[in-house]
Design an enzyme around this catalytic site. Structure first.
Site, PDB file in Angstrom:
ATOM      1  N   ALA A 111       0.830  -1.211   0.000  1.00  0.00           N
ATOM      2  CA  ALA A 111       0.000   0.000   0.000  1.00  0.00           C
ATOM      3  C   ALA A 111       0.862   1.258   0.000  1.00  0.00           C
ATOM      4  CB  ALA A 111      -0.934  -0.008   1.209  1.00  0.00           C
ATOM      5  N   PRO A 112       0.411   2.308  -0.709  1.00  0.00           N
ATOM      6  CA  PRO A 112      -0.859   2.435  -1.439  1.00  0.00           C
ATOM      7  C   PRO A 112      -0.865   1.826  -2.840  1.00  0.00           C
ATOM      8  CG  PRO A 112       0.330   4.496  -1.550  1.00  0.00           C
ATOM      9  CD  PRO A 112       1.145   3.595  -0.657  1.00  0.00           C
ATOM     10  N   GLY A 113       0.287   1.306  -3.304  1.00  0.00           N
ATOM     11  CA  GLY A 113       0.263   0.567  -4.559  1.00  0.00           C
ATOM     12  C   GLY A 113       1.160   1.076  -5.663  1.00  0.00           C
ATOM     13  N   GLY A 114       1.998   2.078  -5.395  1.00  0.00           N
ATOM     14  CA  GLY A 114       2.845   2.626  -6.445  1.00  0.00           C
ATOM     15  C   GLY A 114       3.733   1.585  -7.101  1.00  0.00           C
ATOM     16  N   LYS A 115       4.509   0.884  -6.295  1.00  0.00           N
ATOM     17  CA  LYS A 115       5.450  -0.097  -6.846  1.00  0.00           C
ATOM     18  C   LYS A 115       4.727  -1.353  -7.338  1.00  0.00           C
ATOM     19  CE  LYS A 115       9.385   1.445  -4.045  1.00  0.00           C
ATOM     20  NZ  LYS A 115       8.706   2.600  -3.399  1.00  0.00           N
ATOM     21  N   ARG A 138      -5.163   0.538   4.858  1.00  0.00           N
ATOM     22  CA  ARG A 138      -4.241   0.823   3.763  1.00  0.00           C
ATOM     23  C   ARG A 138      -4.434  -0.172   2.622  1.00  0.00           C
ATOM     24  NH1 ARG A 138       0.266   3.711   4.024  1.00  0.00           N
ATOM     25  NH2 ARG A 138       1.564   2.059   3.132  1.00  0.00           N
ATOM     26  N   ASP A 178       9.161  -3.327  -0.087  1.00  0.00           N
ATOM     27  CA  ASP A 178       9.282  -1.880   0.108  1.00  0.00           C
ATOM     28  C   ASP A 178       8.980  -1.640   1.582  1.00  0.00           C
ATOM     29  OD1 ASP A 178       9.647   0.819  -0.632  1.00  0.00           O
ATOM     30  OD2 ASP A 178       7.482   1.091  -0.735  1.00  0.00           O
ATOM     31  N   CYS A 231      12.527   4.425   1.753  1.00  0.00           N
ATOM     32  CA  CYS A 231      12.619   5.852   1.431  1.00  0.00           C
ATOM     33  C   CYS A 231      13.310   6.566   2.590  1.00  0.00           C
ATOM     34  CB  CYS A 231      11.242   6.452   1.143  1.00  0.00           C
ATOM     35  SG  CYS A 231      10.056   6.308   2.482  1.00  0.00           S
TER      36      CYS A 231
END
Length: 430
Positions: A111-115, A138, A178, A231
């Site tokens: 979550a939220p799902g970018g990768k 999430r 991630d 990150c």
């Protein structure tokens, strides 16, 4: 300039040395904005022709572009699923996995799902991608993004990493972790990341990340690839995390490792490492047992598909759960977890009649017959308004119809006596 924690500044000064001045100066600017074109629906070239904002390429993602638009998530094209708003440096991790069609892929902290959606684009609906977040709220946001982007082969679950990886021991070709982190790369974007930062939190995150990696390594097949990303800039969560992992697991090797600092790239910073599992055991899990609809319900679905969708698309592995019809990914495994989404939710049978779901609309291509809206009409539709039309508009028909803007689907409408009844889910209306 934001007020950074003193301990953080001292740590970064020690790590960066003479580059520290440039690093601190990078916090004087506004955060970079970027989008990733959803190639399941449109090519970057075609998007450039209709883009409402100027695009500039992100160097490490072929479908990524910098934008200056503050509210890129409010566009009609965003509602149509043509792109995903994503921090530019965060786009660097997923491409390292070189995901291919037909593979089994796991995004463990998605979550939220970018990768995860970035990976799904490369699969073109073939194979299976399992997207997980242990936090249910999430995971629901993740599921909404999967639906908006029209992804057909995803399973969205909410479960602890250890339970997932114990069950899927030796199952996946590719795994992305991630990891939850101290968020030092989020300081410009989220004020809470600054106020919540502490050295104690860095240590707590490193401990949690280590446990997640212990789980993740189980889920990989021999020769499988694992990407670990954060990150943050803390060595305990990045380079040292990888070093410790390789000491624990001699059946893994490091292929590459990269770290983007905000003073060295147009982004907020990211860390990513690519590892390969050298040996181990490959295993399978039981396949999902399909419950096919009876002849009457099958006829209702096929009739809808023929007349409304013009037989568009493949809808295999039909599964009936209660009154809801799904098209599951090929070789979908049994899922003993909290499952929010499995493949494509096609619709629901009510009194023997088939009524389509929003996820089916969002998976359609441009070839279907649709109710096309102007920009003003599309905004009204997204607000939930009913749309009036005249027979002279050429719609001499009744019933369900995809509603589109510039040829891209926004949702369903139902034509009744000169009116398009709005069937956009209330939770998605603006």
């Amino acid at each position: 300039m934001i007020e950074l924690p003193q301990k953080f500044k001292e740590r970064m000064s020690s790590i960066l040395g003479e580059k520290y001045g440039d690093f601190i100066s990078s916090y004087d600017r506004q955060p970079y904005k970027a989008i990733r074109i959803n190639t399941l629906k449109i090519t970057p070239e075609a998007f450039k022709e209709i883009s409402p904002f100027e695009l500039r390429p992100v160097p490490w993602e072929k479908n990524g572009f910098y934008v200056n638009e503050e509210k890129a998530g409010k566009s009609i094209l965003h509602a149509a699923g043509l792109y995903y708003v994503q921090e530019p440096s965060a786009m660097c991790a997923a491409p390292l996995l070189s995901v291919k069609e037909g593979e089994r892929v796991l995004d463990l902290c998605s979550a939220p799902g970018g990768k995860g959606t970035q990976l799904a684009q490369e699969m073109h609906g073939e194979g299976i991608i399992v997207l997980n977040d242990v936090n249910l709220s999430r995971a629901k946001i993740l599921s909404q993004n999967v639906e908006r982007l029209g992804i057909r082969n995803a399973v969205v679950i909410s479960e602890s990493p250890d339970r997932i990886c114990d069950y899927f021991d030796g199952y996946f070709d590719k795994v992305l972790v991630d990891a939850p982190c101290s968020g030092e790369g989020m300081f410009l974007k989220e004020a809470s990341a600054v106020t919540e930062w502490s050295e104690e939190n860095v240590k707590a995150c490193a401990k949690r990340q280590s446990l997640i990696l212990d789980s993740a390594q189980k889920a990989l097949k021999p020769d499988g690839l694992l990407v670990y990303s954060t990150c943050t800039f803390a060595p305990e969560e990045d380079e040292e995390q990888i070093e410790d992992f390789l000491k624990r697991y001699h059946n893994f090797k490091l292929i590459s490792m990269q770290k983007l600092y905000p003073n060295e790239c147009e982004g907020e910073g990211h860390f990513a490492a690519l590892l390969q599992k050298i040996d181990g055991e490959e295993n399978d899990v039981p396949l999902f047992k399909l419950q096919s609809p009876n002849k009457q319900l099958s006829y209702s679905w096929r009739n809808f598909q023929l007349h409304t969708l013009c037989s568009e698309g493949r809808y295999d592995n039909l599964h009936l759960a209660g009154n809801v019809l799904y098209s599951l990914p090929d070789s979908c495994p049994e899922l003993p977890f909290k499952t929010l989404r499995a493949g494509l939710r096609l619709g629901e049978f009510k009194n023997g009649r088939f009524e389509p779901c929003h996820s089916l609309a969002m998976s359609l291509n441009k070839k279907v017959i649709s109710f096309s809206l102007s920009e003003e009409g599309a905004v009204d539709y997204l607000k939930g308004y009913q749309i009036m039309y005249k027979d002279s508009d050429g719609l001499m028909m009744y019933g369900w119809i995809p509603v589109t803007y510039s040829g891209y689907t926004l949702g369903w409408g139902k034509l009744v006596d000169g009116a398009l009844k709005n069937h956009l889910p209330k939770a998605l209306r603006i």
